[in-house]
Design a protein around this motif. Structure first.
Motif: not given
Ligand SMILES: Nc1ncnc2c1ncn2[C@@H]1O[C@H](COP(=O)(O)OP(=O)(O)O)[C@@H](O)[C@H]1O
Ligand SMILES: [Mg+2]
Length: 296
Positions: A38-45
Motif C-alpha cells: 500500500s502506498g507504493a504508487g500503483k494507483s498513481t501509475l
C-alpha cells in the motif's frame, strides 16, 4: 504500445514523490499485473496511464507516458480514454447511470458512436461479460462482482485497445475474483486487448498474467515474466509482496540443490516439481522420501 520514460510525479503539497524514475514498455496484447504494498504508487501509475495524473491531480511531473503514440501530457484525458479505458478502485464513484443499460449507453453516446452501432455494442459487451440478464437492473441493487462486470462491460463497449484496472477484485470473494480474471483473459486472448491490472492477489496474477511489475516506494523495483519475477524472493519480500508458498518451497529445494527447474507458482506446477523430484532426486541423508508430513 505504451511507453513510460523516466516518469516521476509528486502530488501538489506532498513531501515525497509518488512515482520515481519509472521506465516501462507495455507491448500490444500484453497482460501485465502490477503488485506492491500500500502506498507504493500503483494507483498513481494507473492514473498516469490515462492522463488523470497530471491533468486532474496536479503536481511535479517529469518524463513521459506515450499511449499508442499519444503523449498523455500533450492531450486531454478524454482523448486517451478512446485508446485506454480505466476501471477505478472505487466502482460506485465511476458509475454515472441508474440502470445498467444506460451506463453503457452514456459512454457510447459520449464517444459519438453512430446510432446504428449502439445496440450491437451494448448487447455484445453485456453478453461477453456474462451479464446480459442484468441489462435492465438498477445498478445500486447489484452485488460488488456484478458492478465490476458492468464497469468492465461499459469500458469494453467503447472498444479501447488497452484496459487498466485498479484492484478490481478488492472487495470480491475468491470465486468472483477468479471470474473477473477469466473474463479479462478472454478479452486479452480473443480480442487482443492489452490488460494492465493492479492486484494484491498474487496467485491470480501468477496464473493469468504474462508479465509482472513490482512497485516499491514509487519505483518499479522488478519486472519480467511471472517466472522471472518470482525468482527474486528477497526483492519481493522487501517490496512487501508475499510470494506463493509453493514458490518458496521451490526456492528452498533449489537452495539445497534438490531441484533445478523453473519455480512453481501454482499447485499444478508444484505437483510437477514434486514428481520430478521423486524420480530424479537421490535420497539425502536426513530426508525421508517415503511418507513425511505435508509441507506448509
Ligand atoms: N491525491 C493525493 N494527494 C497527495 N498524495 C497522494 C494522493 N494520492 C496518493 N498520494 C500519495 O502517493 C503515494 C502513492 O499512493 P498510491 O498511488 O495511492 O499507492 P498504492 O495505490 O500503491 O497504494 C502515497 O504516499 C500516497 O499517500
Ligand atoms: Mg491504490
Amino acid at each position: 504500445m505504451i511507453l513510460i520514460r523516466n516518469l516521476s510525479f509528486r502530488y501538489e503539497g506532498a513531501s515525497r514523490y509518488a512515482l520515481s524514475g519509472i521506465n516501462f514498455d507495455i507491448p500490444d496484447g500484453d497482460f501485465v499485473g502490477i503488485i506492491g504494498s500500500s502506498g507504493a504508487g500503483k494507483s498513481t501509475l494507473s492514473y498516469a496511464l490515462n492522463g488523470v495524473v497530471p491533468h486532474h491531480f496536479p503536481g511535479d511531473y517529469y518524463g513521459e507516458v506515450i499511449v499508442n503514440g499519444l503523449d498523455t501530457l500533450a492531450v486531454q484525458p478524454d482523448m486517451i480514454s478512446r485508446q485506454l479505458g480505466s476501471v477505478f478502485q472505487d466502482i460506485d464513484a465511476q458509475m454515472t447511470a441508474a440502470v445498467v443499460e444506460d451506463e453503457l449507453l452514456f459512454g457510447l453516446e459520449n464517444f459519438a458512436v453512430p446510432h446504428n452501432e449502439i445496440e450491437g455494442r451494448i448487447t455484445s459487451a453485456l453478453d461477453a461479460a456474462g451479464i446480459g440478464n442484468l441489462r435492465q437492473r438498477v445498478i445500486s441493487s447489484l452485488s460488488g462482482g456484478q458492478k465490476q462486470k458492468v464497469a468492465i462491460a461499459a469500458i469494453t463497449a467503447l472498444r479501447p485497445r488497452v484496459i487498466v484496472l485498479d484492484e478490481p477484485t478488492g472487495e470480491l470473494d475468491p470465486q468472483s475474483s477468479r471470474k473477473i480474471f477469466e473474463y479479462l483473459r478472454e478479452l486479452n486472448e480473443q480480442y487482443g486487448i492489452t490488460i494492465i491490472i493492479v492486484e494484491q492477489k498474487i496467485m491470480l496474477l501468477c496464473e493469468f498474467c504474462k508479465r509482472l511489475a513490482v512497485m516499491d516506494k514509487g519505483t518499479l523495483s522488478l519486472e519480467g515474466s511471472v517466472a522471472e519475477v518470482l525468482q527474486h524472493g528477497e526483492s519481493l519480500e522487501q517490496a512487501g509482496v508475499n510470494i506463493p508458498r509453493v514458490t518458496t518451497l521451490g526456492r528452498r529445494l533449489k537452495e539445497k540443490n534438490l531441484y533445478k527447474g523453473a519455480l512453481p507458482c501454482n499447485l499444478e506446477q508444484a505437483v510437477t516439481m514434486m514428481r520430478s523430484l521423486s524420480y530424479s532426486a537421490e535420497p539425502t541423508a536426513g530426508m525421508d522420501h517415503s511418507a513425511g508430513a505435508v509441507p506448509c
